[in-house]
Design a protein around this motif. Structure first.
Motif, PDB file in Angstrom:
ATOM      1  N   LEU A 102      -8.141  16.185  -3.027  1.00  0.00           N
ATOM      2  CA  LEU A 102      -7.958  14.731  -2.878  1.00  0.00           C
ATOM      3  C   LEU A 102      -8.923  14.209  -1.817  1.00  0.00           C
ATOM      4  CD1 LEU A 102      -6.374  12.066  -3.413  1.00  0.00           C
ATOM      5  CD2 LEU A 102      -4.885  12.727  -1.536  1.00  0.00           C
ATOM      6  N   GLN A 103      -9.039  14.951  -0.726  1.00  0.00           N
ATOM      7  CA  GLN A 103      -9.958  14.550   0.346  1.00  0.00           C
ATOM      8  C   GLN A 103     -11.399  14.540  -0.174  1.00  0.00           C
ATOM      9  OE1 GLN A 103      -9.427  13.358   3.234  1.00  0.00           O
ATOM     10  NE2 GLN A 103     -11.221  13.740   4.512  1.00  0.00           N
ATOM     11  N   VAL A 151      -7.936   3.531  -1.176  1.00  0.00           N
ATOM     12  CA  VAL A 151      -7.158   4.595  -0.520  1.00  0.00           C
ATOM     13  C   VAL A 151      -5.666   4.246  -0.535  1.00  0.00           C
ATOM     14  CG1 VAL A 151      -6.698   5.690   1.719  1.00  0.00           C
ATOM     15  CG2 VAL A 151      -9.036   5.489   0.909  1.00  0.00           C
ATOM     16  N   GLY A 161     -12.639  10.460   7.037  1.00  0.00           N
ATOM     17  CA  GLY A 161     -13.739  11.075   6.277  1.00  0.00           C
ATOM     18  C   GLY A 161     -14.837  10.068   5.995  1.00  0.00           C
ATOM     19  N   ALA A 162     -14.427   8.829   5.661  1.00  0.00           N
ATOM     20  CA  ALA A 162     -15.408   7.770   5.397  1.00  0.00           C
ATOM     21  C   ALA A 162     -16.193   7.435   6.667  1.00  0.00           C
ATOM     22  CB  ALA A 162     -14.694   6.538   4.866  1.00  0.00           C
ATOM     23  N   ARG A 222      -6.719  10.635   6.785  1.00  0.00           N
ATOM     24  CA  ARG A 222      -7.826  11.604   6.674  1.00  0.00           C
ATOM     25  C   ARG A 222      -8.966  11.033   5.842  1.00  0.00           C
ATOM     26  NH1 ARG A 222      -6.263  17.736   5.531  1.00  0.00           N
ATOM     27  NH2 ARG A 222      -7.540  17.213   3.767  1.00  0.00           N
ATOM     28  N   ALA A 223      -8.613  10.295   4.785  1.00  0.00           N
ATOM     29  CA  ALA A 223      -9.643   9.710   3.915  1.00  0.00           C
ATOM     30  C   ALA A 223     -10.464   8.678   4.674  1.00  0.00           C
ATOM     31  CB  ALA A 223      -8.989   9.064   2.700  1.00  0.00           C
ATOM     32  N   VAL A 224      -9.787   7.843   5.473  1.00  0.00           N
ATOM     33  CA  VAL A 224     -10.493   6.813   6.246  1.00  0.00           C
ATOM     34  C   VAL A 224     -11.374   7.485   7.306  1.00  0.00           C
ATOM     35  CG1 VAL A 224     -10.168   4.850   7.805  1.00  0.00           C
ATOM     36  CG2 VAL A 224      -8.743   5.064   5.770  1.00  0.00           C
ATOM     37  N   TYR A 282     -16.126   7.246  -1.669  1.00  0.00           N
ATOM     38  CA  TYR A 282     -16.751   6.414  -0.631  1.00  0.00           C
ATOM     39  C   TYR A 282     -18.279   6.455  -0.735  1.00  0.00           C
ATOM     40  CZ  TYR A 282     -17.959   4.427   3.854  1.00  0.00           C
ATOM     41  OH  TYR A 282     -18.498   3.627   4.835  1.00  0.00           O
ATOM     42  N   ARG A 283     -18.806   7.659  -0.954  1.00  0.00           N
ATOM     43  CA  ARG A 283     -20.265   7.799  -1.061  1.00  0.00           C
ATOM     44  C   ARG A 283     -20.838   7.049  -2.259  1.00  0.00           C
ATOM     45  NH1 ARG A 283     -22.361  12.983   1.524  1.00  0.00           N
ATOM     46  NH2 ARG A 283     -20.563  13.719   2.580  1.00  0.00           N
ATOM     47  N   PHE A 334     -12.952   0.301  -0.054  1.00  0.00           N
ATOM     48  CA  PHE A 334     -12.544   1.701   0.027  1.00  0.00           C
ATOM     49  C   PHE A 334     -11.112   1.808   0.576  1.00  0.00           C
ATOM     50  CE2 PHE A 334     -12.247   5.728   2.425  1.00  0.00           C
ATOM     51  CZ  PHE A 334     -12.334   6.591   1.348  1.00  0.00           C
ATOM     52  N   LEU A 351     -11.895  11.511  -2.409  1.00  0.00           N
ATOM     53  CA  LEU A 351     -12.003  10.222  -1.720  1.00  0.00           C
ATOM     54  C   LEU A 351     -13.323  10.090  -0.955  1.00  0.00           C
ATOM     55  CD1 LEU A 351      -8.281   9.796  -0.614  1.00  0.00           C
ATOM     56  CD2 LEU A 351      -9.495   8.499  -2.359  1.00  0.00           C
ATOM     57  N   VAL A 352     -13.824  11.205  -0.433  1.00  0.00           N
ATOM     58  CA  VAL A 352     -15.137  11.151   0.234  1.00  0.00           C
ATOM     59  C   VAL A 352     -16.234  10.866  -0.815  1.00  0.00           C
ATOM     60  CG1 VAL A 352     -16.869  12.516   1.482  1.00  0.00           C
ATOM     61  CG2 VAL A 352     -14.499  12.548   2.233  1.00  0.00           C
ATOM     62  N   GLU A 379      -0.698  10.781   5.982  1.00  0.00           N
ATOM     63  CA  GLU A 379      -1.706  11.638   6.615  1.00  0.00           C
ATOM     64  C   GLU A 379      -2.973  11.701   5.744  1.00  0.00           C
ATOM     65  OE1 GLU A 379      -2.490  16.223   7.427  1.00  0.00           O
ATOM     66  OE2 GLU A 379      -0.361  15.722   7.329  1.00  0.00           O
ATOM     67  N   ALA A 380      -2.773  11.802   4.429  1.00  0.00           N
ATOM     68  CA  ALA A 380      -3.917  11.886   3.501  1.00  0.00           C
ATOM     69  C   ALA A 380      -4.752  10.609   3.568  1.00  0.00           C
ATOM     70  CB  ALA A 380      -3.419  12.119   2.081  1.00  0.00           C
ATOM     71  N   ARG A 381      -4.076   9.455   3.691  1.00  0.00           N
ATOM     72  CA  ARG A 381      -4.797   8.174   3.780  1.00  0.00           C
ATOM     73  C   ARG A 381      -5.611   8.118   5.076  1.00  0.00           C
ATOM     74  NH1 ARG A 381       0.282   6.125   1.674  1.00  0.00           N
ATOM     75  NH2 ARG A 381      -0.016   5.697  -0.537  1.00  0.00           N
ATOM     76  N   SER A 388      -4.414   6.762  -3.595  1.00  0.00           N
ATOM     77  CA  SER A 388      -4.276   8.119  -3.031  1.00  0.00           C
ATOM     78  C   SER A 388      -3.184   8.906  -3.754  1.00  0.00           C
ATOM     79  CB  SER A 388      -3.945   8.063  -1.544  1.00  0.00           C
ATOM     80  OG  SER A 388      -5.073   7.679  -0.833  1.00  0.00           O
ATOM     81  N   VAL A 417     -18.829  10.004   7.156  1.00  0.00           N
ATOM     82  CA  VAL A 417     -19.966   9.771   6.238  1.00  0.00           C
ATOM     83  C   VAL A 417     -20.863   8.673   6.813  1.00  0.00           C
ATOM     84  CG1 VAL A 417     -20.600   8.921   3.929  1.00  0.00           C
ATOM     85  CG2 VAL A 417     -18.717  10.536   4.174  1.00  0.00           C
TER      86      VAL A 417
END
Lengths: 95, 167
Positions: B37-38, B12, A26-27, A22-24, B45-46, B8, B41-42, A18-20, B16, A30
């Motif tokens: 963590l979120q 991840v 989130g990207a 969410r990270a993708v 990415y930035r 990225f 990772l953001v 789930e965290a992975r 992660s 952005v």
């Protein structure tokens, strides 16, 4: 101190998947914001260019109108009378 | 998908988990660690375009995570008012849903970690659990490797003492 037996922390099941995700996600968010900010910047620049161009055109038209008006005044019979009166007033000349 | 996105996604997949555990050992609470963590990772990415040297990737990622945690601690201190950050962390360790209390040695070690200074705690976590060398930890914390060696040694001695006292 044994490293293998020293982690007392746990996580909910499926947490890392789930965290992975969410990270993708989130990207992507952005990326979307960056794209929107880019469009807004280009639109802003275009709007500014239009305003500047319009302002320049208006200034040219106003200048041309003033020039025409003053040229008309200089060529008119009223200007001759005005000039003659000025000469009489300053030098006491009669024409 | 461009190169940054591919890189990225690889980060991840690969980092992660290690980043989560690094954050979790510092902040104790699973919920806080999940959010941080979120955030990490953001941030990664930035700022990924800033990372030119792939050999420094691991240290760079852990630095991003450590900075996010430090920022969280500064904010938390302001929110807590009269309570200290250590009190908050101790309470979290006592009451968390996601702590296995039957893992007595681990709980004891984590309690011991909370008695260290923030600098010692970060250095110990990075060296002992994340197995980073002093050069990498120096890049993460901005301290000299010699200072870090002393800090790690002091932390280890303090923890040994705490564990031995309890036995």
């Amino acid at each position: 101190m044994s490293k293998n037996s020293s982690n007392p922390f746990t996580v909910p099941e499926g947490f890392f998947e789930e965290a992975r995700s969410r990270a993708v996600a989130g990207a992507s968010e952005v990326r979307r914001r960056r794209r929107n900010a880019g469009i807004a910047l280009i639109s802003g620049a275009a709007a500014l260019a239009i305003v500047v161009a319009a302002g320049t055109m208006m200034r040219s038209r106003t200048a041309a109108r003033l020039y025409d008006e003053s040229a008309g005044w200089l060529a008119s019979a009223e200007y001759d009378v005005f000039l003659a009166n000025e000469l009489i007033y300053e030098n006491g000349m009669d024409y | 998908m461009d190169r940054v996105d591919q890189r990225f996604e690889k980060i991840v997949q690969e980092y992660s988990e290690p980043l989560y555990w690094h954050i979790r050992r510092l902040v104790v609470s699973h919920e806080d660690a999940q959010d941080l963590l979120q955030d990490t990772l953001v941030t990664v990415y930035r700022k990924l375009w800033q990372l030119r040297d792939p050999s420094k990737e691991k240290a760079w990622l852990f630095r991003c995570a450590t900075n996010v945690v430090n920022h969280f601690f500064r904010r938390k201190k302001r929110e807590l008012g009269d309570r200290t950050l250590d009190e908050y962390l101790e309470q979290t360790l006592r009451d968390s849903e996601y702590v296995n209390y039957t893992e007595a040695a681990g709980v004891k070690l984590q309690k011991g970690l909370l008695t260290l200074t923030p600098q010692q705690r970060t250095v110990f976590t990075l060296r002992y659990y994340d197995e980073l060398d002093y050069g990498e930890i120096a890049r993460i914390t901005g301290s000299k490797p010699e200072t870090l060696k002393v800090s790690y040694h002091n932390a280890k001695e303090k923890l040994k003492k705490i564990i031995e006292e309890d036995e």
